[in-house]
Design a protein around this motif. Structure first.
Motif, PDB file in Angstrom:
ATOM      1  N   GLU A  79     -34.658  -4.187  15.555  1.00  0.00           N
ATOM      2  CA  GLU A  79     -35.654  -4.640  14.508  1.00  0.00           C
ATOM      3  C   GLU A  79     -35.063  -5.884  14.008  1.00  0.00           C
ATOM      4  O   GLU A  79     -35.760  -6.672  13.408  1.00  0.00           O
ATOM      5  CB  GLU A  79     -35.469  -3.653  13.285  1.00  0.00           C
ATOM      6  CG  GLU A  79     -36.235  -2.391  13.800  1.00  0.00           C
ATOM      7  CD  GLU A  79     -36.330  -1.279  12.720  1.00  0.00           C
ATOM      8  OE1 GLU A  79     -35.302  -1.238  11.727  1.00  0.00           O
ATOM      9  OE2 GLU A  79     -36.654  -0.032  13.008  1.00  0.00           O
ATOM     10  N   ALA A  80     -33.727  -5.951  14.063  1.00  0.00           N
ATOM     11  CA  ALA A  80     -33.129  -7.352  13.558  1.00  0.00           C
ATOM     12  C   ALA A  80     -33.412  -8.600  14.675  1.00  0.00           C
ATOM     13  O   ALA A  80     -33.606  -9.604  13.998  1.00  0.00           O
ATOM     14  CB  ALA A  80     -31.519  -7.161  13.632  1.00  0.00           C
ATOM     15  N   ARG A  81     -33.254  -8.342  15.644  1.00  0.00           N
ATOM     16  CA  ARG A  81     -33.862  -9.142  16.484  1.00  0.00           C
ATOM     17  C   ARG A  81     -35.535  -9.555  16.224  1.00  0.00           C
ATOM     18  O   ARG A  81     -35.669 -10.935  16.071  1.00  0.00           O
ATOM     19  CB  ARG A  81     -34.041  -9.051  17.966  1.00  0.00           C
ATOM     20  CG  ARG A  81     -34.414  -9.858  18.802  1.00  0.00           C
ATOM     21  CD  ARG A  81     -34.476  -9.527  20.480  1.00  0.00           C
ATOM     22  NE  ARG A  81     -35.097  -8.288  20.701  1.00  0.00           N
ATOM     23  CZ  ARG A  81     -35.496  -7.658  21.753  1.00  0.00           C
ATOM     24  NH1 ARG A  81     -34.762  -8.172  22.897  1.00  0.00           N
ATOM     25  NH2 ARG A  81     -35.934  -6.346  21.784  1.00  0.00           N
ATOM     26  N   GLU A  82     -36.319  -8.792  16.199  1.00  0.00           N
ATOM     27  CA  GLU A  82     -37.623  -8.875  15.751  1.00  0.00           C
ATOM     28  C   GLU A  82     -37.783  -9.756  14.490  1.00  0.00           C
ATOM     29  O   GLU A  82     -38.587 -10.786  14.361  1.00  0.00           O
ATOM     30  CB  GLU A  82     -38.360  -7.686  15.926  1.00  0.00           C
ATOM     31  CG  GLU A  82     -38.900  -7.109  17.287  1.00  0.00           C
ATOM     32  CD  GLU A  82     -39.229  -8.218  18.359  1.00  0.00           C
ATOM     33  OE1 GLU A  82     -40.035  -8.702  17.828  1.00  0.00           O
ATOM     34  OE2 GLU A  82     -38.582  -8.202  19.191  1.00  0.00           O
ATOM     35  N   GLN A  83     -37.089  -9.368  13.241  1.00  0.00           N
ATOM     36  CA  GLN A  83     -37.287  -9.924  12.245  1.00  0.00           C
ATOM     37  C   GLN A  83     -36.700 -11.513  12.331  1.00  0.00           C
ATOM     38  O   GLN A  83     -37.308 -12.167  11.648  1.00  0.00           O
ATOM     39  CB  GLN A  83     -36.181  -9.156  11.312  1.00  0.00           C
ATOM     40  CG  GLN A  83     -36.347  -9.701   9.798  1.00  0.00           C
ATOM     41  CD  GLN A  83     -35.517  -9.014   8.980  1.00  0.00           C
ATOM     42  OE1 GLN A  83     -34.268  -7.989   9.304  1.00  0.00           O
ATOM     43  NE2 GLN A  83     -35.514  -9.032   7.466  1.00  0.00           N
ATOM     44  N   ARG A  84     -35.595 -11.854  13.077  1.00  0.00           N
ATOM     45  CA  ARG A  84     -35.195 -12.977  13.149  1.00  0.00           C
ATOM     46  C   ARG A  84     -36.339 -13.956  14.004  1.00  0.00           C
ATOM     47  O   ARG A  84     -36.533 -15.088  13.636  1.00  0.00           O
ATOM     48  CB  ARG A  84     -33.708 -13.060  13.982  1.00  0.00           C
ATOM     49  CG  ARG A  84     -33.125 -14.511  14.180  1.00  0.00           C
ATOM     50  CD  ARG A  84     -32.830 -15.164  12.971  1.00  0.00           C
ATOM     51  NE  ARG A  84     -32.615 -16.312  13.209  1.00  0.00           N
ATOM     52  CZ  ARG A  84     -32.674 -17.592  12.355  1.00  0.00           C
ATOM     53  NH1 ARG A  84     -33.590 -17.219  11.274  1.00  0.00           N
ATOM     54  NH2 ARG A  84     -32.250 -18.719  12.762  1.00  0.00           N
ATOM     55  N   LYS A  85     -36.944 -13.349  15.037  1.00  0.00           N
ATOM     56  CA  LYS A  85     -37.990 -13.892  15.679  1.00  0.00           C
ATOM     57  C   LYS A  85     -39.268 -14.370  14.602  1.00  0.00           C
ATOM     58  O   LYS A  85     -39.877 -15.286  14.740  1.00  0.00           O
ATOM     59  CB  LYS A  85     -38.624 -13.236  16.959  1.00  0.00           C
ATOM     60  CG  LYS A  85     -37.715 -13.307  18.023  1.00  0.00           C
ATOM     61  CD  LYS A  85     -38.233 -12.499  19.454  1.00  0.00           C
ATOM     62  CE  LYS A  85     -37.458 -12.372  20.403  1.00  0.00           C
ATOM     63  NZ  LYS A  85     -38.132 -11.816  21.507  1.00  0.00           N
ATOM     64  N   MET A  86     -39.557 -13.367  13.980  1.00  0.00           N
ATOM     65  CA  MET A  86     -40.586 -13.609  12.714  1.00  0.00           C
ATOM     66  C   MET A  86     -40.086 -14.637  11.910  1.00  0.00           C
ATOM     67  O   MET A  86     -41.106 -15.465  11.508  1.00  0.00           O
ATOM     68  CB  MET A  86     -40.776 -12.503  11.947  1.00  0.00           C
ATOM     69  CG  MET A  86     -41.746 -11.347  12.937  1.00  0.00           C
ATOM     70  SD  MET A  86     -42.269 -10.188  11.776  1.00  0.00           S
ATOM     71  CE  MET A  86     -40.911  -8.981  11.533  1.00  0.00           C
ATOM     72  N   GLN A  87     -38.910 -14.829  11.390  1.00  0.00           N
ATOM     73  CA  GLN A  87     -38.412 -16.149  10.740  1.00  0.00           C
ATOM     74  C   GLN A  87     -38.465 -17.173  11.520  1.00  0.00           C
ATOM     75  O   GLN A  87     -38.982 -18.241  10.818  1.00  0.00           O
ATOM     76  CB  GLN A  87     -36.920 -15.728  10.369  1.00  0.00           C
ATOM     77  CG  GLN A  87     -36.718 -14.708   9.218  1.00  0.00           C
ATOM     78  CD  GLN A  87     -35.097 -14.354   9.033  1.00  0.00           C
ATOM     79  OE1 GLN A  87     -34.243 -14.977   9.831  1.00  0.00           O
ATOM     80  NE2 GLN A  87     -34.848 -13.814   8.079  1.00  0.00           N
TER      81      GLN A  87
END
Length: 166
Positions: free
Chosen positions: A140-148
């Motif tokens: 989830e942290a990785r996906e959130q960073r990718k969305m950023q």
């Protein structure tokens, strides 16, 4: 003198008509076409200037777009790298805990090494299977960073379009 006045008058009238005709001929034959050529030259120069400006603007937009794409790729790469580092760090932490539990077991006089390995298996220090919650949190942290990263790319693209419109 009256006798010679009539031919002089005729000569003066002919010279005046010739000069007037020459003036009109110069105006319509030389001056106006030169004005048209100047106007056409100026119009072509303006078109070339406008085309050069548009070309520069397109090149600048392409450069900004390429820079934004590069920054996006770098951002996503950083997110992936951080994800893998955190995963490896979690594996290392679990490995260290397993190693410590094994060593505590092995220090016991009544335990055998084989028995301790059976009770306290040691997980690998890298590329291990993490508990579901930990793995989900990292993902989830990785996906959130990718969305950023995607939001930053979108902002950069909109900024480039707004600059082009102005």
């Amino acid at each position: 003198m009256l006798k010679h006045a009539d031919p002089i008058l005729k000569l003066c009238l002919a010279a005046g008509a010739l000069l007037g005709g020459a003036g009109v001929g110069y105006y319509y034959g030389i001056y106006l076409p030169a004005q048209d050529i100047r106007r056409q030259t100026l119009a072509m120069a303006e078109k070339q200037t406008l085309a050069a400006e548009q070309s520069r603007a397109l090149a600048e937009r392409a450069r900004r777009e390429q820079a934004a794409q590069g920054e996006y790729a770098q951002c996503v790469n950083f997110a992936e790298t951080a994800y893998h580092q955190r995963w490896t760090q979690a594996c290392q932490t679990m490995h260290d805990a397993d190693q410590s539990a094994f060593e505590d077991c092995a220090d016991n006089l009544f335990s055998t090494e084989r028995g301790c390995l059976a009770k306290h298996p040691i997980r690998p220090a890298q590329d291990c299977a993490l508990p579901t919650q930990t793995a989900q949190a990292l993902s989830e942290a990785r996906e959130q960073r990718k969305m950023q990263c995607a939001a930053q790319l979108e902002t950069a693209q909109r900024g480039g379009q707004a600059a082009q419109l102005n």
